[in-house]
Write an enzyme that holds these catalytic residues in place. Sequence first.
Site, PDB file in Angstrom:
ATOM      1  CD  GLU A  40      29.031  34.878  34.042  1.00  0.00           C
ATOM      2  OE1 GLU A  40      28.414  35.283  35.043  1.00  0.00           O
ATOM      3  OE2 GLU A  40      29.597  35.635  33.232  1.00  0.00           O
ATOM      4  CD  GLU A  65      36.271  36.806  38.357  1.00  0.00           C
ATOM      5  OE1 GLU A  65      35.673  36.640  37.281  1.00  0.00           O
ATOM      6  OE2 GLU A  65      37.521  36.966  38.407  1.00  0.00           O
ATOM      7  CG  ASP A  92      41.603  27.774  39.002  1.00  0.00           C
ATOM      8  OD1 ASP A  92      40.757  27.503  38.127  1.00  0.00           O
ATOM      9  OD2 ASP A  92      42.813  27.606  38.840  1.00  0.00           O
ATOM     10  CG  ASP A 115      41.038  36.803  31.359  1.00  0.00           C
ATOM     11  OD1 ASP A 115      40.769  37.991  31.140  1.00  0.00           O
ATOM     12  OD2 ASP A 115      40.814  36.233  32.442  1.00  0.00           O
ATOM     13  CE  LYS A 119      52.763  40.896  26.950  1.00  0.00           C
ATOM     14  NZ  LYS A 119      53.151  41.632  28.130  1.00  0.00           N
ATOM     15  CG  ASP A 151      36.367  40.140  22.301  1.00  0.00           C
ATOM     16  OD1 ASP A 151      36.283  39.387  23.279  1.00  0.00           O
ATOM     17  OD2 ASP A 151      37.195  41.074  22.231  1.00  0.00           O
TER      18      ASP A 151
HETATM   19  C1  LIG Z   1      37.879  38.811  30.124  1.00  0.00           C
HETATM   20  S1  LIG Z   1      37.061  38.641  31.644  1.00  0.00           S
HETATM   21  C2  LIG Z   1      35.368  38.499  31.096  1.00  0.00           C
HETATM   22  C3  LIG Z   1      34.412  38.769  32.205  1.00  0.00           C
HETATM   23  C4  LIG Z   1      32.923  38.661  31.862  1.00  0.00           C
HETATM   24  N1  LIG Z   1      32.561  37.271  31.569  1.00  0.00           N
HETATM   25  C5  LIG Z   1      32.536  39.572  30.731  1.00  0.00           C
HETATM   26  O1  LIG Z   1      32.237  39.048  29.640  1.00  0.00           O
HETATM   27  O2  LIG Z   1      32.523  40.796  30.926  1.00  0.00           O
HETATM   28  C6  LIG Z   1      37.434  36.955  32.161  1.00  0.00           C
HETATM   29  C7  LIG Z   1      37.083  36.699  33.623  1.00  0.00           C
HETATM   30  O3  LIG Z   1      37.354  35.326  33.907  1.00  0.00           O
HETATM   31  C8  LIG Z   1      37.994  35.226  35.176  1.00  0.00           C
HETATM   32  N2  LIG Z   1      38.744  33.958  35.197  1.00  0.00           N
HETATM   33  C9  LIG Z   1      39.765  33.625  34.395  1.00  0.00           C
HETATM   34  N3  LIG Z   1      40.212  32.379  34.671  1.00  0.00           N
HETATM   35  C10 LIG Z   1      39.439  31.925  35.691  1.00  0.00           C
HETATM   36  C11 LIG Z   1      39.424  30.703  36.429  1.00  0.00           C
HETATM   37  N4  LIG Z   1      40.309  29.716  36.172  1.00  0.00           N
HETATM   38  N5  LIG Z   1      38.494  30.545  37.401  1.00  0.00           N
HETATM   39  C12 LIG Z   1      37.607  31.546  37.667  1.00  0.00           C
HETATM   40  N6  LIG Z   1      37.587  32.736  36.997  1.00  0.00           N
HETATM   41  C13 LIG Z   1      38.485  32.914  36.026  1.00  0.00           C
HETATM   42  C14 LIG Z   1      38.842  36.486  35.230  1.00  0.00           C
HETATM   43  O4  LIG Z   1      39.208  36.847  36.535  1.00  0.00           O
HETATM   44  C15 LIG Z   1      37.909  37.516  34.578  1.00  0.00           C
HETATM   45  O5  LIG Z   1      37.053  38.117  35.518  1.00  0.00           O
END
Ligand SMILES: C[S@@+](CC[C@H](N)C(=O)[O-])C[C@H]1O[C@@H](n2cnc3c(N)ncnc32)[C@H](O)[C@@H]1O
Length: 239
Positions: A40, A65, A92, A115, A119, A151
């Site tokens: 995930e 994460e 990352d 995410d 912007k 979403d």
């Molecule tokens: C909008 S949140 C959604 C979290 C979860 N999947 C949910 O649906 O509740 C996006 C998550 O992806 C992580 N994330 C974004 N880019 C990432 C990357 N390049 N590597 C690892 N995690 C990442 C962010 O830190 C954040 O916790």
Amino acid sequence: MDLQEVSFPEAIARYRNNELDEIRAWASTAAPFTPPIQVEIGSNRGRFIQGLAQLYPERSLLGVEWQRKWARLSEQDLRDAGLDNARVLHADVNLALPMLFPDGALERVYVLFPDPWWKRRHAKRRLFTPEFLQLLAAKIAPGGHLVIKTDVEPYAEHIEQLTSTLAQFQATSPGDPGAPDDVEAWPRTTRERKIIRKGLPVWRFFLRRTEAPPTDNPGDAPLPEVFDKPDVTIDNPRQ
Ligand SMILES: C[S@@+](CC[C@H](N)C(=O)[O-])C[C@H]1O[C@@H](n2cnc3c(N)ncnc32)[C@H](O)[C@@H]1O
């Protein structure tokens, strides 16, 4: 305080090397992942990966994460719950996946509510690019799946555009031959629960990895620069 001159490329290289060292150190403490392996990406506070670990004790599961605090808390929760088949790595994913897994090692990858980075100046931080899709194409085994939920309608359109012409992924729907057959059993992520509670739509992709080899030249599909925010604001998913 006197500051030293450090060139930008040197600073970036050092920063990235620290990240690589952290992944190496983590990997040295982790038992080898035995197939089938599911990952995930963006596991945040770990609700989904923990639910998945309970659902599939026979699978090896990894959450990646990049927020250190959430990764550590999720790991602790997994240990406290005695779920030895799942781990969470602070990294990352663009660095972690190439280091941790040989090509074709993964049965399934979930990217759940990435995410949107609304912007223009943040657009380049979005996960979904042609390069990222080719990285996933390399790591997911033929017959495996890439599962995406969002979403954010323009992000869904963007993902649709990026994936619909790729030979490496074939869109499926639950119930189709070759689609995941366990969709209804999956736990809901933190954000998904909030979206559903608010009665908002979710776009879902169940992409089956075909036999087509990944390409080294993924091309450059331009990112849409701005995603319009929906009228309804949603609470911070990290809470
Ligand atoms: C909008 S949140 C959604 C979290 C979860 N999947 C949910 O649906 O509740 C996006 C998550 O992806 C992580 N994330 C974004 N880019 C990432 C990357 N390049 N590597 C690892 N995690 C990442 C962010 O830190 C954040 O916790």
